[in-house]
Design an enzyme around this catalytic site. Structure first.
Site, PDB file in Angstrom:
ATOM      1  CG  HIS A 165      -1.710  -1.244   1.400  1.00 23.08           C
ATOM      2  ND1 HIS A 165      -2.943  -1.498   0.847  1.00 23.08           N
ATOM      3  CD2 HIS A 165      -1.372  -2.363   2.100  1.00 23.08           C
ATOM      4  CE1 HIS A 165      -3.355  -2.708   1.199  1.00 23.08           C
ATOM      5  NE2 HIS A 165      -2.406  -3.264   1.949  1.00 23.08           N
ATOM      6  CB  SER A 286      12.690  22.721 -15.520  1.00 22.04           C
ATOM      7  OG  SER A 286      11.829  23.831 -15.668  1.00 22.04           O
ATOM      8  CE  LYS A 292      11.644  19.734 -10.949  1.00 25.16           C
ATOM      9  NZ  LYS A 292      10.308  19.967 -11.532  1.00 25.16           N
ATOM     10  CD  GLU A 299       8.389  12.441 -15.287  1.00 20.73           C
ATOM     11  OE1 GLU A 299       7.557  13.078 -14.646  1.00 20.73           O
ATOM     12  OE2 GLU A 299       9.336  12.992 -15.878  1.00 20.73           O
TER      13      GLU A 299
END
Ligand code: ARG
Length: 468
Positions: A165, A286, A292, A299
């Site tokens: 979980h 970024s 970043k 992804e």
């Protein structure tokens, strides 16, 4: 590739019964050569075997066979060198090659399609193609497995929280977690090999749907092309695409396994977890936020999973309502298969690179095993060993956890006298099972996370993968 031009009925290999030319928009809508050209090598391979069979069975002469073989070879080279003129008005790769052959060698070329239909031809080409690509996928998955095994070896002994979980559950070895992926890909490889076994059946000779009255030798073609079997029912074979559906399912499960890993890498490379560092070369920045460093590769692996699963669903839906036997709808199989294949292959390959270029922060992994009372189950098992029924032990430990939570301390920090207030079965030796190492190393059941078990598993896997 030439632009779609209005063609005359005689351009078509099937033009005989037509008095009007095909509408340009129809040619455009029905053409598939802009993607099925990928099957050219397999189409030529299949046609060569077919021509040999035709000669053996005296349907063409040996000289005609040789002309056909030479012509097909020349066409193959032209395609490879980029000098072949693909013509969309000839629909697909099969008719492009056949027409080019006729143009090149004349009358002998017109005999190639004897006792054959595009329906069995396309099924053959796709099977030849998929059995080859299936093997490549298996090899790529092996590469990924080797990376996992390498990491498991490198970080042997490092502890981390195991989750259910996404809540800290029980401490495990990082290597155990990594080897879990080796098992997933092992099943994926087995599934793919099994799929290839099932699709490795020779369809030629089915002709359009009913078989042929001409004296074909299907077994010869099967031997020539390395098929262990010949398909049993001509109607089934003409309309069958289960093999493509199954192949897409295998691709989908592989990609989903990659996606689960990708999700973990995204989480683990965040500040919130900070378990893993992906090297700069495998991250992106970024355009606005100078600080970043983003995990775009995992992804995208996760993102591309949608299209692979989509390909499977698309083909399932394409075949769903089709009456027997061949229907043109089936042409829709190829783009799905090609797209899924490209996606899974590139995802497997970038995953292997990614795994080679990341390092684990073992201190943070260890730190995360503190807090969360992850050895509570060990405490319950301790009481079970002292003959307390498990349900009672669960209750006792629950109350101990509540007390520790109240005092904001770990299980190991609670003094033994306090423990004994809950049960006099608890003695000083309890502390051993409350430690992270003690917990991990006690899990010696087959397939468990104890160091000894994980080392055994790693050795087995290394042997299996041919490492060291
Ligand atoms: N391009 C077609 C396909 O991929 C080949 C078979 C066409 N057969 C036919 N009867 N129109 O399915």
């Amino acid at each position: 590739m030439s632009d779609t031009v209005q063609s005359t009925p005689s351009t078509k290999l099937w033009g005989g019964r037509f008095s009007e030319s095909t509408q340009a928009s129809v040619e455009q809508y029905t053409a598939s050569v802009h993607y099925d050209w990928r099957l050219y090598r397999h189409d030529i391979q299949g046609s060569m075997a077919h021509a040999k069979m035709l000669a053996r069975q005296k349907m063409i002469t040996d000289q005609e066979r040789d002309e056909i073989l030479r012509g097909l070879e020349a066409i193959g080279s032209a395609i490879e060198q980029g000098s072949f003129d693909f013509r969309p008005e000839l629909e697909d790769i099969h008719m492009n090659i056949e027409k080019a052959l006729i143009d090149l060698i004349g009358p002998a070329g017109e005999k190639l399609h004897t006792a054959r239909s595009r329906n069995d031809q396309v099924s053959l080409d796709l099977r030849l193609y998929l059995r080859e690509e299936g093997g490549k996928l298996i090899d790529l998955a092996t590469r990924v497995q080797k990376m996992f095994a390498g990491l498991a070896r490198k970080y042997l002994g490092a502890v981390m929280p195991g989750y259910t979980h996404l809540q800290r559950a029980q401490p495990v070895l990082l290597s155990h977690h990594l080897l879990a992926y080796v098992e997933m890909f092992q099943r994926d490889k087995g599934r793919m090999a099994d799929c290839v076994k099932r699709l490795n059946v020779m369809p030629l000779g089915v002709a359009a749907l009913a078989g042929t009255g001409l004296p074909v030798d299907r077994d010869f073609v099967a031997r020539e092309l390395g098929f262990p079997e010949v398909s049993a029912n001509s109607m089934d074979t003409s309309g069958d695409r289960d093999f493509a559906m199954e192949f897409l399912f295998c691709c989908t499960v592989m990609q989903i396994h990659l996606s689960r890993l990708a999700e973990e890498l995204v989480l683990w490379s965040s500040k919130e977890f900070d378990f893993v560092e992906i090297s700069d070369r495998y991250c992106t920045g970024s355009s606005i936020m100078p600080q970043k460093k983003n995990p775009d590769i995992p992804e995208l692996i996760r993102g591309k999973t949608g299209r692979v699963a989509g390909s499977l669903v698309a083909l399932l839906m394409t075949v769903k309502g089709l009456p027997m036997t061949y229907n043109r709808d089936l042409q829709e199989d190829k783009e799905q298969v090609f797209d899924a294949l490209d996606t899974v292959k590139s995802s497997l390959s970038i995953t292997a690179e990614l795994l080679e270029n990341l390092s684990f922060r073992t201190e943070n992994l260890r730190e995360a095993t503190r807090g969360g009372f992850m050895t509570a189950t060990d405490l319950a098992d301790y009481l079970v060993r002292k003959k307390m029924p498990f349900r009672q032990a669960h209750g006792v430990v629950g109350r101990i956890v509540a007390l520790c939570q109240q005092r904001d301390i770990e299980l190991v920090e609670l003094p033994i006298e306090e423990y004994r207030k809950f049960s006099d079965l608890i003695a000083a030796d309890v502390m051993e099972c409350l430690s992270v190492e003690g917990s991990v190393n006690s899990r010696t059941s087959m397939g468990g996370t104890a160091g000894t078990r994980v080392e055994e598993a790693l050795e087995r896997i290394e042997k299996q993968l041919g490492i060291a």
